[in-house]
Scaffold this active site. Structure first.
Site: not given
Ligand SMILES: NC(=O)c1ccc[n+]([C@@H]2O[C@H](COP(=O)([O-])OP(=O)(O)OC[C@H]3O[C@@H](n4cnc5c(N)ncnc54)[C@H](OP(=O)(O)O)[C@@H]3O)[C@@H](O)[C@H]2O)c1
Length: 327
Positions: A250, A88, A243, A245
């Site tokens: 995008p 990251y 993921f 959420l």
């Molecule tokens: N194992 C793997 O291959 C893998 C792959 C990808 C990710 N991950 C892990 O999974 C975690 C989560 O994935 P992610 O961050 O991509 O996706 P996510 O948690 O599904 O979504 C994050 C998105 O949602 C928004 N968001 C968060 N809280 C919100 C709320 N209360 N209201 C409205 N929008 C909200 C964020 O925007 P804002 O920042 O503007 O709040 C961001 O755009 C990552 O941080 C990483 O640690 C693991």
């Protein structure tokens, strides 16, 4: 995989007993969402995903000050599980965790290995699955996090699913990778082993190694892994959906944009994101959340989702969301 009830959060203290006066810096008495085992320790069911702290292509840069604010507020609110990776931002997310929290905060740090950062690419990642590469990645994580031990390391497989794919000599047998991780666990370098982006056959093959977490893409808009989730429930393994959420990228379907999610949110005076997270917590007892955000307001909402209760009818309505979305 839904018992149709919202589990009562399991407080880590007796809620009926008078709470002792706590110093301002102490952790809150109740863990957000209750607690579940993550390897040898327990963590709050609402954690934090640090991917965005490394910067994402096509997204506005995140400042050091914003990263520090969101990490420190998370810990203040009882978050004690942070998901990260060396790739990251080529160590940037890890360095920000170290700068904000130091090595003393009682927070489980979970990283993932199986890929390395490459500069100037649209997807800035390259597959690195060989056992010696996994070991080198763990050592690099320790350096950028300023820690002597990682609480858990997920082996991120790249056979299928989302993202990059292994070819040629990067098609490494799972057992060879697990042997390297077991050696690192035996040496105390890592506390526990997890798997990411795997299927039920791979988890079954890996069970003798002692698997503490499975991390696959899963949410109200991505329900393709129900059978794998059921297997983790059966074995008491934490299910940590990435993921939750719908992702920070995008284009992918977003949980908060689904009409049923918005209807339930309006009915209970919660935000749609909170409803999506509360559904995950209610769906199975072993779910641990790692929503990603760079905003303290969203972080506070995500932590508060740990106390959002959904009725049987609301859970049933939300269960229907995935029907219109391709798996
Ligand atoms: N194992 C793997 O291959 C893998 C792959 C990808 C990710 N991950 C892990 O999974 C975690 C989560 O994935 P992610 O961050 O991509 O996706 P996510 O948690 O599904 O979504 C994050 C998105 O949602 C928004 N968001 C968060 N809280 C919100 C709320 N209360 N209201 C409205 N929008 C909200 C964020 O925007 P804002 O920042 O503007 O709040 C961001 O755009 C990552 O941080 C990483 O640690 C693991």
């Amino acid at each position: 995989m839904n018992d149709r009830t919202t589990p009562t959060p399991t407080p880590d203290t007796d809620a009926a007993a008078p709470a002792p006066a706590a110093p301002a810096s102490a952790a809150p008495a109740v863990a957000p969402g209750g607690r579940f085992a993550l390897g040898p320790r327990e963590v709050a069911r609402v954690g934090y995903g640090a991917m965005q702290l490394g910067g994402l292509p096509g997204r506005p840069p995140v400042s050091d000050a914003d990263a520090t604010a969101v990490l420190r507020r998370a810990v203040e609110l009882g978050v004690d599980h942070i998901d990260t990776a060396q790739f990251y931002g080529d160590g940037v997310a890890n360095q920000r965790i170290q700068a904000a929290l130091g090595d003393t905060a009682d927070v489980a740090i979970v990283s993932k290995v199986g890929a390395v950062h490459v500069a100037d690419a649209e997807m800035p990642l390259a597959v690195a699955q060989k056992p010696a590469e996994l070991r080198a990645q763990i050592e690099q994580n320790l350096r950028t996090l300023g820690r002597e031990r990682l609480d858990l390391v997920n082996l991120r497989r790249v056979d299928a699913g989302i993202g990059i794919r292994a070819t040629g000599d990067q098609l490494v047998p799972l057992d060879d990778q697990l042997a390297e991780l077991i050696a690192l666990r035996d040496a105390g370098t890592i506390g526990a082993i997890g798997l990411s982006n795997v299927d039920a056959a791979q988890l079954t093959q890996a069970l003798p190694a002692g698997i503490a977490q499975v991390q696959n893409a899963y949410s109200l808009v991505a329900r393709g892994d129900e059978d794998l989730l059921a297997l983790t429930v059966q074995h008491g393994i934490a299910w940590v959906p990435f993921f939750p959420l719908g992702s920070a990228f995008p284009g992918a379907p977003k949980v908060a944009e689904q009409p049923a999610v918005q209807r339930v949110a309006a009915a209970i005076d919660a935000t749609p994101a909170q409803v999506g997270l509360a559904w995950l917590l209610a769906h199975a007892p072993n779910v641990l959340l790692i929503p990603g955000t760079v905003g303290v307001d969203h972080l506070e909402q995500n932590v508060a989702a740990g106390a959002v209760a959904l009725t049987t009818e609301q859970l049933a309505e939300l269960d229907g969301v995935a029907e219109g979305i391709p798996a």
